[in-house]
Scaffold this active site. Structure first.
Site, PDB file in Angstrom:
ATOM      1  N   CYS A   1       0.829  -1.213   0.000  1.00  0.00           N
ATOM      2  CA  CYS A   1       0.000   0.000   0.000  1.00  0.00           C
ATOM      3  C   CYS A   1       0.864   1.264   0.000  1.00  0.00           C
ATOM      4  CB  CYS A   1      -0.889   0.019   1.236  1.00  0.00           C
ATOM      5  SG  CYS A   1      -2.269  -1.129   1.177  1.00  0.00           S
TER       6      CYS A   1
ATOM      7  N   GLU B   1       0.531   3.951   1.871  1.00  0.00           N
ATOM      8  CA  GLU B   1       0.873   4.427   3.217  1.00  0.00           C
ATOM      9  C   GLU B   1       2.074   3.658   3.763  1.00  0.00           C
ATOM     10  OE1 GLU B   1      -2.034   3.464   2.043  1.00  0.00           O
ATOM     11  OE2 GLU B   1      -3.718   4.473   2.995  1.00  0.00           O
TER      12      GLU B   1
HETATM   13  N1  THU Z   1      -4.377   0.543  -1.253  1.00  0.00           N
HETATM   14  C1  THU Z   1      -3.474   1.404  -0.695  1.00  0.00           C
HETATM   15  O1  THU Z   1      -2.426   1.706  -1.281  1.00  0.00           O
HETATM   16  N2  THU Z   1      -3.761   1.907   0.534  1.00  0.00           N
HETATM   17  C2  THU Z   1      -4.881   1.623   1.248  1.00  0.00           C
HETATM   18  O2  THU Z   1      -4.986   2.015   2.397  1.00  0.00           O
HETATM   19  C3  THU Z   1      -5.965   0.886   0.607  1.00  0.00           C
HETATM   20  C4  THU Z   1      -5.619   0.157  -0.624  1.00  0.00           C
HETATM   21  C5  THU Z   1      -4.045  -0.056  -2.546  1.00  0.00           C
HETATM   22  C6  THU Z   1      -3.777  -1.542  -2.493  1.00  0.00           C
HETATM   23  C7  THU Z   1      -4.070  -1.951  -3.903  1.00  0.00           C
HETATM   24  O3  THU Z   1      -2.894  -1.745  -4.689  1.00  0.00           O
HETATM   25  C8  THU Z   1      -5.149  -0.992  -4.364  1.00  0.00           C
HETATM   26  O4  THU Z   1      -5.135   0.089  -3.445  1.00  0.00           O
HETATM   27  C9  THU Z   1      -6.536  -1.598  -4.382  1.00  0.00           C
HETATM   28  O5  THU Z   1      -6.839  -2.225  -3.203  1.00  0.00           O
END
Ligand code: THU
Length: 137
Positions: A60, A62
């Protein structure tokens, strides 16, 4: 959730998160996320989501921003912004795992800055987003 008038830092962090979101590697979900944070020294750190053909290996935005902070020697998150969406930005809140990761480097004053409906800037505490988060005592 506080809906204060956006501070300069909040706008700066949202803009930094939007900028790094353009670098996201998200060919599988098509959902692009950017995160930007300010640490206790005032330094800015950014991260975007980085997906992988082996789906669970994706990271992710974050988590990558926090990793950049730690690698640079930062210890605490003063404020972190995250923005996401498929083509256009949409209201996007940190996943559960990212809430736990933020908690590790947060205190009660840490602000988590997100875009709500109509591009409103919403400011949250980690306690609001993750009540009773796990801690080792
Ligand atoms: N995702 C993030 O980068 N941060 C979050 O807090 C929620 C989800 C990303 C993970 C994945 O690559 C995409 O968003 C869809 O879930």
């Amino acid at each position: 959730m506080a809906k204060d008038k956006a501070s300069g830092n909040e706008k700066l962090l949202i803009e930094a998160a939007k900028e790094v979101r353009t670098k996201a590697h998200a060919p599988y979900s098509g959902y692009f996320v950017g995160a930007a944070l300010i640490d206790e020294t005032g330094a800015l750190h950014k991260g975007c989501n980085v997906e992988n053909a082996a789906f669970p290996e994706g990271i992710c935005a974050e988590a990558n921003a926090i990793g950049a902070m730690v690698a640079a020697g930062g210890k605490r998150i003063v404020a972190i912004a995250a923005v996401g969406g498929a083509a256009e930005l949409e209201p996007c809140t940190p996943c559960g795992g990212c809430r736990q990761k933020i908690l590790e480097f947060a205190d009660k004053n840490t602000r988590i800055i997100l875009l709500g409906d109509d591009d409103a800037i919403d400011s949250h505490t980690i306690r609001e987003l993750l009540p009773a988060g796990f801690r080792l005592r």
